[in-house]
Design a protein around this motif. Sequence first.
Motif, PDB file in Angstrom:
ATOM      1  N   VAL A  55     -10.386   0.773   1.792  1.00 22.99           N
ATOM      2  CA  VAL A  55      -9.784   1.928   1.126  1.00 22.99           C
ATOM      3  C   VAL A  55      -8.500   1.492   0.422  1.00 22.99           C
ATOM      4  O   VAL A  55      -7.942   0.442   0.720  1.00 22.99           O
ATOM      5  CB  VAL A  55      -9.466   3.070   2.121  1.00 22.99           C
ATOM      6  N   ARG A  56      -8.082   2.292  -0.509  1.00 23.83           N
ATOM      7  CA  ARG A  56      -6.835   2.028  -1.214  1.00 23.83           C
ATOM      8  C   ARG A  56      -5.915   3.224  -1.083  1.00 23.83           C
ATOM      9  O   ARG A  56      -6.373   4.363  -0.957  1.00 23.83           O
ATOM     10  CB  ARG A  56      -7.107   1.761  -2.716  1.00 23.83           C
ATOM     11  N   LEU A  57      -4.636   2.976  -1.107  1.00 15.17           N
ATOM     12  CA  LEU A  57      -3.664   4.061  -1.119  1.00 15.17           C
ATOM     13  C   LEU A  57      -3.901   4.902  -2.377  1.00 15.17           C
ATOM     14  O   LEU A  57      -4.232   4.343  -3.432  1.00 15.17           O
ATOM     15  CB  LEU A  57      -2.234   3.493  -1.164  1.00 15.17           C
ATOM     16  N   PRO A  58      -3.725   6.204  -2.277  1.00 12.25           N
ATOM     17  CA  PRO A  58      -3.891   7.018  -3.482  1.00 12.25           C
ATOM     18  C   PRO A  58      -2.823   6.698  -4.513  1.00 12.25           C
ATOM     19  O   PRO A  58      -1.698   6.311  -4.167  1.00 12.25           O
ATOM     20  CB  PRO A  58      -3.740   8.456  -2.976  1.00 12.25           C
ATOM     21  N   VAL A  59      -3.198   6.845  -5.759  1.00 10.88           N
ATOM     22  CA  VAL A  59      -2.278   6.492  -6.843  1.00 10.88           C
ATOM     23  C   VAL A  59      -1.000   7.335  -6.771  1.00 10.88           C
ATOM     24  O   VAL A  59       0.083   6.877  -7.147  1.00 10.88           O
ATOM     25  CB  VAL A  59      -2.983   6.596  -8.218  1.00 10.88           C
ATOM     26  N   ALA A  60      -1.125   8.546  -6.206  1.00 16.22           N
ATOM     27  CA  ALA A  60       0.068   9.399  -6.077  1.00 16.22           C
ATOM     28  C   ALA A  60       1.103   8.748  -5.169  1.00 16.22           C
ATOM     29  O   ALA A  60       2.306   8.982  -5.295  1.00 16.22           O
ATOM     30  CB  ALA A  60      -0.328  10.763  -5.519  1.00 16.22           C
ATOM     31  N   GLU A  61       0.617   7.896  -4.255  1.00 12.75           N
ATOM     32  CA  GLU A  61       1.530   7.232  -3.336  1.00 12.75           C
ATOM     33  C   GLU A  61       2.086   5.928  -3.903  1.00 12.75           C
ATOM     34  O   GLU A  61       3.179   5.493  -3.557  1.00 12.75           O
ATOM     35  CB  GLU A  61       0.773   6.952  -2.033  1.00 12.75           C
ATOM     36  N   THR A  62       1.295   5.285  -4.759  1.00 12.54           N
ATOM     37  CA  THR A  62       1.732   3.981  -5.274  1.00 12.54           C
ATOM     38  C   THR A  62       2.471   4.089  -6.596  1.00 12.54           C
ATOM     39  O   THR A  62       3.023   3.093  -7.075  1.00 12.54           O
ATOM     40  CB  THR A  62       0.519   3.049  -5.498  1.00 12.54           C
ATOM     41  N   THR A  63       2.445   5.284  -7.187  1.00 11.10           N
ATOM     42  CA  THR A  63       2.907   5.373  -8.574  1.00 11.10           C
ATOM     43  C   THR A  63       3.888   6.511  -8.789  1.00 11.10           C
ATOM     44  O   THR A  63       3.660   7.625  -8.300  1.00 11.10           O
ATOM     45  CB  THR A  63       1.690   5.620  -9.509  1.00 11.10           C
ATOM     46  N   THR A  64       4.941   6.213  -9.495  1.00  6.77           N
ATOM     47  CA  THR A  64       5.795   7.279 -10.008  1.00  6.77           C
ATOM     48  C   THR A  64       5.961   7.039 -11.503  1.00  6.77           C
ATOM     49  O   THR A  64       5.717   5.920 -11.985  1.00  6.77           O
ATOM     50  CB  THR A  64       7.191   7.278  -9.338  1.00  6.77           C
ATOM     51  N   PHE A  65       6.325   8.051 -12.202  1.00  2.71           N
ATOM     52  CA  PHE A  65       6.568   7.935 -13.640  1.00  2.71           C
ATOM     53  C   PHE A  65       8.056   8.114 -13.905  1.00  2.71           C
ATOM     54  O   PHE A  65       8.712   8.899 -13.237  1.00  2.71           O
ATOM     55  CB  PHE A  65       5.756   8.980 -14.405  1.00  2.71           C
ATOM     56  N   ALA A  66       8.545   7.367 -14.830  1.00  2.00           N
ATOM     57  CA  ALA A  66       9.976   7.503 -15.127  1.00  2.00           C
ATOM     58  C   ALA A  66      10.178   7.569 -16.630  1.00  2.00           C
ATOM     59  O   ALA A  66       9.309   7.160 -17.398  1.00  2.00           O
ATOM     60  CB  ALA A  66      10.737   6.314 -14.564  1.00  2.00           C
TER      61      ALA A  66
END
Length: 215
Positions: free
Chosen positions: A204-215
Amino acid sequence: MTDSAYTQFTKNDFAQNVFGRRSIRKFVPDVKITRAEMQEILTQAGRAPSSMNLQPWRFVVVDSAAGKVQLHDMVMTNTPQNDTSSAMIIVFGVPHPEHDAAKIYDAAVAAGTMSQTTHDEELAEIKDYYEKMDPVTRAKVISLDAGLVTMQLTLIARAHGYDTCIIGGFNGTAVQKAFAPHPDFVPEAIVAIGQAAENGYETVRLPVAETTTFA
Ligand SMILES: Cc1cc2nc3c(=O)[nH]c(=O)nc-3n(C[C@H](O)[C@H](O)[C@H](O)COP(=O)(O)O)c2cc1C
């Protein structure tokens, strides 16, 4: 490399190669990858990007019975991959890739892909950048580049019909002493390659919401 080289892939489905890839820990024993094909695989893997295109990696392909026996005791829990794979590819990092800069940039000029002016500017920049680089940054740059070629190798292997397992669990000091083409070269990873004898397991992979933020 010409575009026609890519059409020779036996498995050329991008999504299959990327998303069908799993780390394989048991291979069909005695499957040989010819040294010519291995050189092709490593040529294609070597198209990976690298900092200033200095390609700070070297490969040692352990494909002989004697080499595998030697490596066996250095790979911790990864002996099944060692003992069943067609080859264990040790990816070494080159700590002073700036020494290859002139060779690479001269070749780019000779190939007509770089002007002499750009060549001169880039070489001056490389000299300055690497001369001032602290050892921690240097190790990071080399490891990052070695990681990129390692990843590309796993996908190129898929395109040739093989599977892989990236191995970080090994005795680095012992591997360096026994296999390094130069005593300064650092073993960054080992890639077991061969014909899969298992499906591997789903991860499984961490959800993108957890690995990613936008700036
Ligand atoms: C840097 C690195 C080191 C790894 N080391 C090992 C290892 O020593 N032994 C092993 O069985 N798998 C190793 N793996 C494989 C990972 O366990 C695997 O990539 C992860 O669980 C995701 O599974 P997948 O590759 O099947 O997608 C390593 C992977 C990476 C990227």
